[in-house]
Design an enzyme around this catalytic site. Sequence first.
Site, PDB file in Angstrom:
ATOM      1  CB  THR A 252      -3.432  28.766 -23.632  1.00 18.47           C
ATOM      2  OG1 THR A 252      -2.620  27.510 -22.784  1.00 18.47           O
ATOM      3  CG2 THR A 252      -4.440  29.101 -22.317  1.00 18.47           C
TER       4      THR A 252
ATOM      5  N   GLY B  20      13.295  17.643 -23.311  1.00 19.97           N
ATOM      6  CA  GLY B  20      12.694  18.642 -22.130  1.00 19.97           C
ATOM      7  C   GLY B  20      11.978  18.675 -21.802  1.00 19.97           C
TER       8      GLY B  20
ATOM      9  CG  HIS C  92       3.619  31.537 -21.151  1.00 23.60           C
ATOM     10  ND1 HIS C  92       2.393  31.645 -21.231  1.00 23.60           N
ATOM     11  CD2 HIS C  92       3.176  29.598 -21.464  1.00 23.60           C
ATOM     12  CE1 HIS C  92       1.521  30.694 -21.622  1.00 23.60           C
ATOM     13  NE2 HIS C  92       2.086  29.592 -21.865  1.00 23.60           N
TER      14      HIS C  92
ATOM     15  N   GLY D 244       1.380  18.399 -27.910  1.00 19.19           N
ATOM     16  CA  GLY D 244       1.128  19.533 -26.783  1.00 19.19           C
ATOM     17  C   GLY D 244       2.240  20.591 -27.558  1.00 19.19           C
TER      18      GLY D 244
ATOM     19  CE  LYS E  38       4.097  29.639 -24.414  1.00 21.89           C
ATOM     20  NZ  LYS E  38       4.240  28.787 -25.479  1.00 21.89           N
TER      21      LYS E  38
ATOM     22  N   GLY F  75      10.775  15.020 -28.209  1.00 27.44           N
ATOM     23  CA  GLY F  75      11.202  15.977 -27.350  1.00 27.44           C
ATOM     24  C   GLY F  75      11.040  15.443 -26.258  1.00 27.44           C
TER      25      GLY F  75
ATOM     26  CG  ASN G 240      -2.877  24.966 -21.215  1.00 25.28           C
ATOM     27  OD1 ASN G 240      -2.887  23.441 -20.099  1.00 25.28           O
ATOM     28  ND2 ASN G 240      -2.564  26.014 -20.675  1.00 25.28           N
TER      29      ASN G 240
END
Length: 267
Positions: free
Chosen positions: A166, A13, A155, A99, A159, A10, A127
């Site tokens: 979280t 990103g 957020h 993550g 997303k 990723g 997180n």
Amino acid sequence: MDSIRVVIAGATGRMGQEAVKLVQREENMILAGAVSRSRIGEDVGESVGIGSVGIALTDSLEDALVQSRPDVLVDFTTPEVVYRNTELAIQYGVRPVVGATGLSQGEIHELEAMCWDRGIGGVIAPNFAIGAVLMMNFASRAAKYLPHVEIIEMHHDRKLDAPSGTALKTAELISREREEMKQGQPDEKETLEGARGGYKDGFRVHSVRLPGLVAHQEVLFGGPGQLLTLRHDSMNRESFMPGVKLAAEKVMTLDHLVYGLEKILDE
């Protein structure tokens, strides 16, 4: 300790770009590979705006693992591919630092078993912001004394999952310290579906998605004549990088997978 060889999945990103910059500036880390679904063949340094680093983007994680022989995979991909990426890393003896959110509890347990079988460490963190981890810790402590609680997470509008990892982790920690208890008016009725948010062990979790936001969460505790508010705000994605660095270093000393950055903060 020898330098830690890192592959980033990723890499183009928003979080992946920050991770590339992190690895490049840390003296004890070496960027060994970069995986992306876009800009294939382009130098990842040019792609993230730091100049050539001599690592070409590839769309095959397996090729990157075989060819670069990394110590750690840092994964900031998407829910639909994160499980397979983590599984592949473990199969090749590469320690995952994950993550990306979207993993189910069943999938996490399966990955835990894989790490035990291989005798390697892994970190899955909803997180990586250390302040957010502290907020979750404080919330679990507060729930012992103020069991009436609601979570509001906010957020950016790109997303993919709701609620956030979280928020789910915070809810899990609160549930360990609080007896299940349905809050509010027993005869409450939603006149607009979803207005009261998601239901978790008697309390509610709300998700907000708006442009301009990054990652924010409030945990509200109510009691007779009082309100306790715990809040954490990530203003930019650089806020997550100290936690990523910590995880990439600590995972080299583990022989099992841990879920949650709080598990390694005080080790």
